[in-house]
Design a protein around this motif. Structure first.
Motif, PDB file in Angstrom:
ATOM      1  N   SER A  89       0.731  -1.211  -0.098  1.00 34.25           N
ATOM      2  CA  SER A  89       0.041   0.108  -0.089  1.00 34.25           C
ATOM      3  C   SER A  89       1.097   1.189   0.014  1.00 34.25           C
ATOM      4  O   SER A  89       2.102   0.881  -0.063  1.00 34.25           O
ATOM      5  N   ILE A  90       0.186   2.422  -0.200  1.00 30.37           N
ATOM      6  CA  ILE A  90       1.004   3.655   0.062  1.00 30.37           C
ATOM      7  C   ILE A  90       0.718   4.151   1.494  1.00 30.37           C
ATOM      8  O   ILE A  90      -0.568   4.303   1.951  1.00 30.37           O
ATOM      9  N   TYR A  91       1.678   4.499   2.336  1.00 31.06           N
ATOM     10  CA  TYR A  91       1.491   4.794   3.636  1.00 31.06           C
ATOM     11  C   TYR A  91       1.932   6.542   3.487  1.00 31.06           C
ATOM     12  O   TYR A  91       3.090   6.908   3.208  1.00 31.06           O
ATOM     13  N   LEU A  92       0.906   6.990   4.319  1.00 31.04           N
ATOM     14  CA  LEU A  92       1.138   8.659   4.321  1.00 31.04           C
ATOM     15  C   LEU A  92       1.203   9.145   5.580  1.00 31.04           C
ATOM     16  O   LEU A  92       0.207   8.824   6.383  1.00 31.04           O
ATOM     17  N   CYS A  93       2.023  10.122   5.868  1.00 30.95           N
ATOM     18  CA  CYS A  93       2.167  10.839   6.949  1.00 30.95           C
ATOM     19  C   CYS A  93       1.349  12.154   6.873  1.00 30.95           C
ATOM     20  O   CYS A  93       1.442  12.781   5.741  1.00 30.95           O
ATOM     21  N   SER A  94       0.519  12.638   7.638  1.00 29.93           N
ATOM     22  CA  SER A  94      -0.058  14.044   7.910  1.00 29.93           C
ATOM     23  C   SER A  94      -0.014  14.827   9.112  1.00 29.93           C
ATOM     24  O   SER A  94       0.190  14.278  10.268  1.00 29.93           O
ATOM     25  N   VAL A  95      -0.200  16.044   8.928  1.00 29.44           N
ATOM     26  CA  VAL A  95      -0.140  16.996  10.121  1.00 29.44           C
ATOM     27  C   VAL A  95      -1.134  18.137   9.833  1.00 29.44           C
ATOM     28  O   VAL A  95      -1.779  18.142   8.897  1.00 29.44           O
ATOM     29  N   ILE A  96      -1.584  18.546  10.997  1.00 31.18           N
ATOM     30  CA  ILE A  96      -2.329  19.918  11.016  1.00 31.18           C
ATOM     31  C   ILE A  96      -2.014  20.441  12.335  1.00 31.18           C
ATOM     32  O   ILE A  96      -1.766  20.039  13.217  1.00 31.18           O
ATOM     33  N   HIS A  97      -2.070  21.855  11.973  1.00 31.64           N
ATOM     34  CA  HIS A  97      -1.691  22.822  13.126  1.00 31.64           C
ATOM     35  C   HIS A  97      -3.105  22.901  13.928  1.00 31.64           C
ATOM     36  O   HIS A  97      -4.078  23.186  13.171  1.00 31.64           O
ATOM     37  N   ARG A  98      -2.946  23.193  15.083  1.00 31.36           N
ATOM     38  CA  ARG A  98      -3.972  23.397  15.990  1.00 31.36           C
ATOM     39  C   ARG A  98      -4.632  24.743  15.448  1.00 31.36           C
ATOM     40  O   ARG A  98      -3.673  25.849  15.336  1.00 31.36           O
ATOM     41  N   GLY A  99      -5.777  24.867  15.450  1.00 35.80           N
ATOM     42  CA  GLY A  99      -6.462  26.076  15.000  1.00 35.80           C
ATOM     43  C   GLY A  99      -6.824  26.075  13.364  1.00 35.80           C
ATOM     44  O   GLY A  99      -7.381  26.956  13.064  1.00 35.80           O
ATOM     45  N   ASN A 100      -5.998  25.283  12.907  1.00 31.22           N
ATOM     46  CA  ASN A 100      -6.136  25.293  11.313  1.00 31.22           C
ATOM     47  C   ASN A 100      -7.046  24.179  10.956  1.00 31.22           C
ATOM     48  O   ASN A 100      -7.394  23.297  11.525  1.00 31.22           O
ATOM     49  N   TYR A 101      -7.348  24.303   9.505  1.00 30.20           N
ATOM     50  CA  TYR A 101      -8.408  23.289   9.056  1.00 30.20           C
ATOM     51  C   TYR A 101      -7.840  22.241   8.131  1.00 30.20           C
ATOM     52  O   TYR A 101      -8.528  21.258   7.712  1.00 30.20           O
ATOM     53  N   GLY A 102      -7.084  22.748   7.396  1.00 34.91           N
ATOM     54  CA  GLY A 102      -6.528  21.705   6.322  1.00 34.91           C
ATOM     55  C   GLY A 102      -5.281  21.114   6.675  1.00 34.91           C
ATOM     56  O   GLY A 102      -4.479  21.609   7.442  1.00 34.91           O
ATOM     57  N   TYR A 103      -5.280  19.815   6.125  1.00 34.51           N
ATOM     58  CA  TYR A 103      -4.229  18.981   6.402  1.00 34.51           C
ATOM     59  C   TYR A 103      -2.817  19.077   5.296  1.00 34.51           C
ATOM     60  O   TYR A 103      -3.210  19.392   4.305  1.00 34.51           O
ATOM     61  N   THR A 104      -2.003  18.904   5.740  1.00 33.90           N
ATOM     62  CA  THR A 104      -0.794  18.742   4.839  1.00 33.90           C
ATOM     63  C   THR A 104      -0.226  17.187   5.049  1.00 33.90           C
ATOM     64  O   THR A 104      -0.198  16.561   5.816  1.00 33.90           O
ATOM     65  N   PHE A 105       0.294  16.577   3.487  1.00 34.12           N
ATOM     66  CA  PHE A 105       0.400  15.306   3.587  1.00 34.12           C
ATOM     67  C   PHE A 105       1.927  15.182   3.067  1.00 34.12           C
ATOM     68  O   PHE A 105       2.294  15.936   2.426  1.00 34.12           O
ATOM     69  N   GLY A 106       2.730  14.159   3.516  1.00 34.80           N
ATOM     70  CA  GLY A 106       3.903  13.810   2.824  1.00 34.80           C
ATOM     71  C   GLY A 106       3.716  13.250   1.415  1.00 34.80           C
ATOM     72  O   GLY A 106       2.579  13.155   1.322  1.00 34.80           O
ATOM     73  N   SER A 107       4.720  12.984   0.941  1.00 32.45           N
ATOM     74  CA  SER A 107       4.562  12.231  -0.508  1.00 32.45           C
ATOM     75  C   SER A 107       4.416  10.893  -0.425  1.00 32.45           C
ATOM     76  O   SER A 107       4.032  10.290  -1.544  1.00 32.45           O
ATOM     77  N   GLY A 108       4.511  10.248   0.684  1.00 31.13           N
ATOM     78  CA  GLY A 108       4.009   8.944   0.835  1.00 31.13           C
ATOM     79  C   GLY A 108       4.994   7.761   0.854  1.00 31.13           C
ATOM     80  O   GLY A 108       6.324   8.157   0.047  1.00 31.13           O
ATOM     81  N   THR A 109       4.936   6.634   1.143  1.00 32.56           N
ATOM     82  CA  THR A 109       5.855   5.599   1.100  1.00 32.56           C
ATOM     83  C   THR A 109       4.999   4.384   0.330  1.00 32.56           C
ATOM     84  O   THR A 109       4.042   3.992   1.144  1.00 32.56           O
ATOM     85  N   ARG A 110       5.504   4.062  -0.752  1.00 29.05           N
ATOM     86  CA  ARG A 110       5.058   3.053  -1.562  1.00 29.05           C
ATOM     87  C   ARG A 110       5.697   1.771  -1.111  1.00 29.05           C
ATOM     88  O   ARG A 110       6.736   1.449  -1.518  1.00 29.05           O
ATOM     89  N   LEU A 111       4.874   0.981  -0.442  1.00 22.21           N
ATOM     90  CA  LEU A 111       5.427  -0.330   0.029  1.00 22.21           C
ATOM     91  C   LEU A 111       4.823  -1.536  -0.586  1.00 22.21           C
ATOM     92  O   LEU A 111       3.779  -1.629  -1.083  1.00 22.21           O
ATOM     93  N   THR A 112       5.719  -2.402  -1.253  1.00 23.27           N
ATOM     94  CA  THR A 112       5.412  -3.626  -1.762  1.00 23.27           C
ATOM     95  C   THR A 112       5.834  -4.843  -1.013  1.00 23.27           C
ATOM     96  O   THR A 112       7.249  -4.875  -0.946  1.00 23.27           O
ATOM     97  N   VAL A 113       5.093  -5.753  -0.895  1.00 26.66           N
ATOM     98  CA  VAL A 113       5.490  -6.865   0.058  1.00 26.66           C
ATOM     99  C   VAL A 113       5.449  -8.117  -1.156  1.00 26.66           C
ATOM    100  O   VAL A 113       4.362  -8.607  -1.533  1.00 26.66           O
TER     101      VAL A 113
END
Lengths: 114, 115
Positions: A89-113
Motif C-alpha cells: 500500500s501507500i503509507y502517508l504521514c499527515s499533520v495539522i496545526h491546532r486552529g487550522n483546518y487543512g491537512y498537509t501530507f507527505g509524499s508517501g511511502t509506496r510499500l510492496t511486500v
C-alpha cells in the motif's frame, strides 16, 4: 503550511519482515496522523500520534502490527510489522496545526511486500 | 454518520471543458469541506475549501458549490487542462477531541483531461 519529508519513498520487502517509515516536519505540530492508501482507493486513517502520549488507533489497526513512535513535535515513525502481501500500500504521514483546518501530507511511502 | 459519498469514480473531459465532481454527506456537524488534489506518486494537497455558511467559493478556475439543505457540495473545474489530470478527493471535517479537525475523505475521482 508545513513541509513534510517522508522516508523511504518506496520499498520492496520480504513477507515476515518489518519496515519503519519516517516522517519529519519542518515545524512543531501537536497532531500527526498516519494514513494508508491502497491503489486507487481513498485514504484510511491508521492512527493519530500525539507527542508525549501513546498513539490512538482506528478500528481495524492495532499497535502490535503498526507501532508508532512520536519522540518530539517534529518527528514520527510508523513500523509495519510482520508484513504480508496484503500490507502492500501507500503509507502517508499527515499533520495539522491546532486552529487550522487543512491537512498537509507527505509524499508517501509506496510499500510492496513480496 | 461519518461517510462522505463521492461521484463519479472516474471522469474524462476534453481540454477546455468543465469538470464536475459531486459529494454528499450525512452528518450536519461537519463544518469544513475541503477538496484535495493528488498527483501520481505524491500525497494529497489541499486545493480549495468552503465553510457551510457560504454557497460558493471560487479560486481561479476552481469553484466549490455548496448546498447546505441538500447536504451536497461539488467541485467545478473550468477550462480544464491536461495538467489538471489527477485524483480529487472531497472531504468533510469537524472539530474533534483535542481541538483539531477530524476529517473524513470521499472515495476519490480520477480525472483525465484529454487534449
Amino acid at each position: 503550511s508545513a513541509v513534510i519529508s517522508q522516508k523511504p519513498s518506496r520499498d520492496i520487502c520480504q513477507r515476515g519482515t518489518s519496515l519503519t517509515i519516517q516522517c519529519q516536519v519542518d515545524s512543531q505540530v501537536t497532531m500527526m496522523f498516519w494514513y494508508r492508501q491502497q491503489p486507487g482507493q481513498s485514504l484510511t486513517l491508521i492512527a493519530t500520534a500525539n507527542q508525549g502520549s501513546e498513539a490512538t488507533y482506528e478500528s481495524g489497526f492495532v499497535i502490535d502490527k503498526f507501532p508508532i513512535s512520536r519522540p518530539n513535535l517534529t518527528f514520527s515513525t510508523l513500523t509495519v510489522s510482520n508484513m504480508s502481501p496484503e500490507d502492500s500500500s501507500i503509507y502517508l504521514c499527515s499533520v495539522i496545526h491546532r486552529g487550522n483546518y487543512g491537512y498537509t501530507f507527505g509524499s508517501g511511502t509506496r510499500l510492496t511486500v513480496v | 454518520q461519518q461517510q462522505v459519498k463521492q461521484s463519479p469514480q472516474s471522469l474524462i473531459v476534453q481540454k477546455g471543458g468543465i469538470s464536475i465532481i459531486n459529494c454528499a454527506y450525512e452528518n450536519t456537524a461537519f463544518d469544513y469541506f475541503p477538496w484535495y488534489q493528488q498527483f501520481p506518486g505524491k500525497g494529497p494537497a489541499l486545493l480549495i475549501a468552503i465553510r457551510p455558511d457560504v454557497s460558493e467559493k471560487k479560486e481561479g478556475r476552481f469553484t466549490i458549490s455548496f448546498n447546505k439543505s441538500a447536504k451536497q457540495f461539488s467541485l467545478h473545474i473550468m477550462d480544464s487542462q491536461p495538467g489538471d489530470s489527477a485524483t480529487y478527493f472531497c472531504a468533510a471535517s469537524m472539530r474533534g477531541s483535542g481541538g483539531y479537525q477530524k476529517v473524513t475523505f470521499g472515495t476519490g475521482t480520477k480525472l483525465q483531461v484529454i487534449p
